[in-house]
Scaffold this motif. Structure first.
Motif, PDB file in Angstrom:
ATOM      1  N   GLY A 101      -3.845 -13.505  -0.718  1.00 12.57           N
ATOM      2  CA  GLY A 101      -4.268 -12.913   0.555  1.00 12.57           C
ATOM      3  C   GLY A 101      -3.644 -11.549   0.829  1.00 12.57           C
ATOM      4  N   ALA A 102      -4.189 -10.901   1.865  1.00 14.25           N
ATOM      5  CA  ALA A 102      -3.814  -9.511   2.161  1.00 14.25           C
ATOM      6  C   ALA A 102      -2.350  -9.365   2.593  1.00 14.25           C
ATOM      7  CB  ALA A 102      -4.740  -8.956   3.239  1.00 14.25           C
ATOM      8  N   GLY A 103      -1.796 -10.390   3.252  1.00 15.38           N
ATOM      9  CA  GLY A 103      -0.393 -10.307   3.699  1.00 15.38           C
ATOM     10  C   GLY A 103       0.545 -10.209   2.512  1.00 15.38           C
ATOM     11  N   ALA A 104       0.334 -11.088   1.534  1.00 16.83           N
ATOM     12  CA  ALA A 104       1.189 -11.068   0.346  1.00 16.83           C
ATOM     13  C   ALA A 104       0.984  -9.758  -0.422  1.00 16.83           C
ATOM     14  CB  ALA A 104       0.853 -12.259  -0.549  1.00 16.83           C
ATOM     15  N   GLU A 105      -0.261  -9.270  -0.453  1.00 12.91           N
ATOM     16  CA  GLU A 105      -0.507  -7.996  -1.149  1.00 12.91           C
ATOM     17  C   GLU A 105       0.224  -6.848  -0.447  1.00 12.91           C
ATOM     18  OE1 GLU A 105      -4.510  -8.494  -3.740  1.00 12.91           O
ATOM     19  OE2 GLU A 105      -4.841  -8.002  -1.642  1.00 12.91           O
ATOM     20  N   ALA A 106       0.262  -6.880   0.899  1.00 11.39           N
ATOM     21  CA  ALA A 106       0.996  -5.839   1.636  1.00 11.39           C
ATOM     22  C   ALA A 106       2.473  -5.864   1.237  1.00 11.39           C
ATOM     23  CB  ALA A 106       0.844  -6.049   3.143  1.00 11.39           C
ATOM     24  N   VAL A 107       3.020  -7.069   1.071  1.00  9.88           N
ATOM     25  CA  VAL A 107       4.432  -7.198   0.688  1.00  9.88           C
ATOM     26  C   VAL A 107       4.644  -6.632  -0.723  1.00  9.88           C
ATOM     27  CG1 VAL A 107       6.311  -8.830   0.239  1.00  9.88           C
ATOM     28  CG2 VAL A 107       4.825  -9.163   2.222  1.00  9.88           C
ATOM     29  N   LEU A 108       3.685  -6.911  -1.612  1.00  6.73           N
ATOM     30  CA  LEU A 108       3.805  -6.397  -2.990  1.00  6.73           C
ATOM     31  C   LEU A 108       3.716  -4.866  -3.023  1.00  6.73           C
ATOM     32  CD1 LEU A 108       1.649  -8.994  -4.960  1.00  6.73           C
ATOM     33  CD2 LEU A 108       4.103  -8.605  -5.202  1.00  6.73           C
ATOM     34  N   PHE A 109       2.768  -4.303  -2.258  1.00  2.00           N
ATOM     35  CA  PHE A 109       2.674  -2.834  -2.206  1.00  2.00           C
ATOM     36  C   PHE A 109       3.991  -2.253  -1.668  1.00  2.00           C
ATOM     37  CE2 PHE A 109      -2.073  -3.395  -2.191  1.00  2.00           C
ATOM     38  CZ  PHE A 109      -2.355  -2.553  -3.257  1.00  2.00           C
ATOM     39  N   ALA A 110       4.579  -2.944  -0.673  1.00  2.63           N
ATOM     40  CA  ALA A 110       5.834  -2.436  -0.091  1.00  2.63           C
ATOM     41  C   ALA A 110       6.982  -2.544  -1.092  1.00  2.63           C
ATOM     42  CB  ALA A 110       6.168  -3.203   1.183  1.00  2.63           C
ATOM     43  N   ALA A 111       6.979  -3.614  -1.908  1.00  5.01           N
ATOM     44  CA  ALA A 111       8.033  -3.765  -2.926  1.00  5.01           C
ATOM     45  C   ALA A 111       7.938  -2.609  -3.927  1.00  5.01           C
ATOM     46  CB  ALA A 111       7.881  -5.104  -3.636  1.00  5.01           C
ATOM     47  N   CYS A 118       2.034   5.223   2.237  1.00 11.55           N
ATOM     48  CA  CYS A 118       2.039   4.084   3.174  1.00 11.55           C
ATOM     49  C   CYS A 118       0.768   3.941   4.016  1.00 11.55           C
ATOM     50  CB  CYS A 118       3.259   4.171   4.079  1.00 11.55           C
ATOM     51  SG  CYS A 118       3.340   5.695   5.015  1.00 11.55           S
ATOM     52  N   ASP A 119       0.035   5.022   4.269  1.00  9.95           N
ATOM     53  CA  ASP A 119      -1.191   4.876   5.068  1.00  9.95           C
ATOM     54  C   ASP A 119      -2.208   3.987   4.357  1.00  9.95           C
ATOM     55  OD1 ASP A 119      -0.310   6.544   7.167  1.00  9.95           O
ATOM     56  OD2 ASP A 119      -0.845   8.315   6.004  1.00  9.95           O
ATOM     57  N   SER A 120      -2.139   3.933   3.018  1.00 10.97           N
ATOM     58  CA  SER A 120      -3.077   3.055   2.291  1.00 10.97           C
ATOM     59  C   SER A 120      -2.809   1.597   2.642  1.00 10.97           C
ATOM     60  CB  SER A 120      -2.958   3.278   0.774  1.00 10.97           C
ATOM     61  OG  SER A 120      -3.606   4.475   0.407  1.00 10.97           O
ATOM     62  N   THR A 121      -1.534   1.208   2.756  1.00 14.85           N
ATOM     63  CA  THR A 121      -1.249  -0.192   3.126  1.00 14.85           C
ATOM     64  C   THR A 121      -1.759  -0.467   4.541  1.00 14.85           C
ATOM     65  OG1 THR A 121       0.745  -0.091   1.765  1.00 14.85           O
ATOM     66  CG2 THR A 121       0.565  -1.950   3.268  1.00 14.85           C
TER      67      THR A 121
END
Ligand code: T5A
Length: 228
Positions: free
Chosen positions: A69-79, A105-108
Motif C-alpha cells: 500500500g501507499a503508506g508503506a511506499e511513502a516510508v520506503l521513499f523516505a528511507a 519530496c514533493d513527489s512523495t
C-alpha cells in the motif's frame, strides 16, 4: 565569521512533475549550463542517488512494494531520501557544490499523499525527518497534460526499441495522472516562494531557455548571464 572571497552559496534545485514531462532532459541541460558558468554542480535523482537509495528504487519500481500500500511506499521513499540527503545532498551543499535533483519530496506528497491517500501527518513527519532542514532553494514544476506526456514516453520507448511495459506508477490510469497533475499544482500554489510552475508543452530548447531565465533572475550570482 567572514565568508571566503568569491565563495558563492551552493543552491539546491529540484525538478518535479508527472511521468515523461521532460524533467531528466532539462536536468541535463541545466547541469551543462551551470557547468559552463564555472559552477560546481552535481546531478542526482529520486528515488535513488546513492547505492542504498538505488536499491530501494529498484524494489519499488519493479512493483514489489505495491501489495503493502501507499503508506508503506511513502516510508520506503523516505528511507531512500534519508540516505540520499545525508550521504549526497548535504555533503555537497556543505562543500559549496550545487545539487540538482530529478524529483524530491514533493513527489512523495503528490503521489503517495494527495493522490495515494496517505495521511498528511505521516507525509509531514517523514518529510521533516528525511530532509532535516535541507529544503530546496527552488523547485521547478514542469506541468503538462499527461496524455501528451505519455505519447512522449511511448515515442522514446519505440525509438529505444524497448517494450512499453510501464513501471509501478506509469501503469496507473490516465484519470489518476490527471489528479496527480492537479495535486502537483496545489503543492506549488501552497509553496509560492519555493515552487515555480513552467509549462512543459514547448520545445526542449524553449523550455531550457525559460528555465535559464528563471535561474538567472532567482540567483543574484548568475544575473545577466545569458545562454551560450
Ligand atoms: N515516485 C518518486 C513516487 O511515487 N514517490 C516519490 O517520492 C518519488 C521520488 C520514478 C517514479 O517514482 C515515483 C514517480 C515515478 O513514477 P522515474 O523513472 O524517475 O520513476 O520516472 P519519471 O520521473 O517520470 O521519469 P521519465 O524519464 O519517465 O520522465 P521525465 O524525466 O520527466 O522525461 P524525459 O526527460 O525522460 O523525457 C521523456 C521523453 O520526452 C522527450 C525525451 O526525449 C524523452 O524521449 N522530451 C521531449 N519531447 C518533446 N518536447 C520536449 N520539450 C521534450 N522533453 C523531453
Amino acid at each position: 565569521m567572514l565568508e571566503a572571497p568569491n565563495r558563492r552559496p551552493a543552491r539546491f534545485i529540484t525538478f518535479e512533475g508527472g511521468e515523461g514531462v521532460g524533467k531528466s532532459t532539462q536536468v541535463r541541460r541545466l547541469l551543462n549550463n551551470l557547468g559552463r558558468e564555472g559552477i560546481d554542480v552535481v546531478r542526482t535523482r529520486e528515488p535513488g542517488g546513492t547505492p542504498k537509495a538505488e536499491a530501494i528504487r529498484s524494489f519499488i519500481l519493479q512493483g514489489r512494494s505495491e501489495v503493502w500500500g501507499a503508506g508503506a511506499e511513502a516510508v520506503l521513499f523516505a528511507a531512500a531520501r534519508l540516505d540520499h540527503v545525508t550521504q549526497l545532498i548535504a555533503p555537497n551543499l556543505t562543500k559549496g557544490t550545487w545539487v540538482i535533483s530529478d524529483r524530491f519530496c514533493d513527489s512523495t506528497r503528490a503521489y503517495q499523499g494527495l493522490t495515494g491517500g496517505v495521511d498528511d501527518r505521516l507525509i509531514n513527519a517523514l518529510e521533516d525527518l528525511a530532509l532535516d532542514g535541507h529544503n530546496p532553494d527552488l523547485t521547478i514544476l514542469l506541468d503538462m497534460d499527461p496524455e501528451t506526456a505519455f505519447r512522449r514516453v511511448e515515442q522514446r520507448t519505440i525509438e529505444d526499441g524497448l517494450q512499453l511495459t510501464g513501471d509501478r506508477f506509469e501503469k496507473e490510469e490516465l484519470e489518476w495522472h490527471k489528479v496527480l497533475r492537479a495535486n502537483f499544482l496545489d503543492i506549488a500554489r501552497n509553496n509560492p516562494d519555493r515552487c515555480v510552475v513552467i509549462s512543459a508543452e514547448q520545445s526542449e530548447e524553449a523550455l531550457e531557455s525559460a528555465i535559464w531565465s528563471l535561474i538567472t533572475s532567482r540567483f543574484p550570482e548568475l544575473q545577466g548571464r545569458s545562454l551560450a
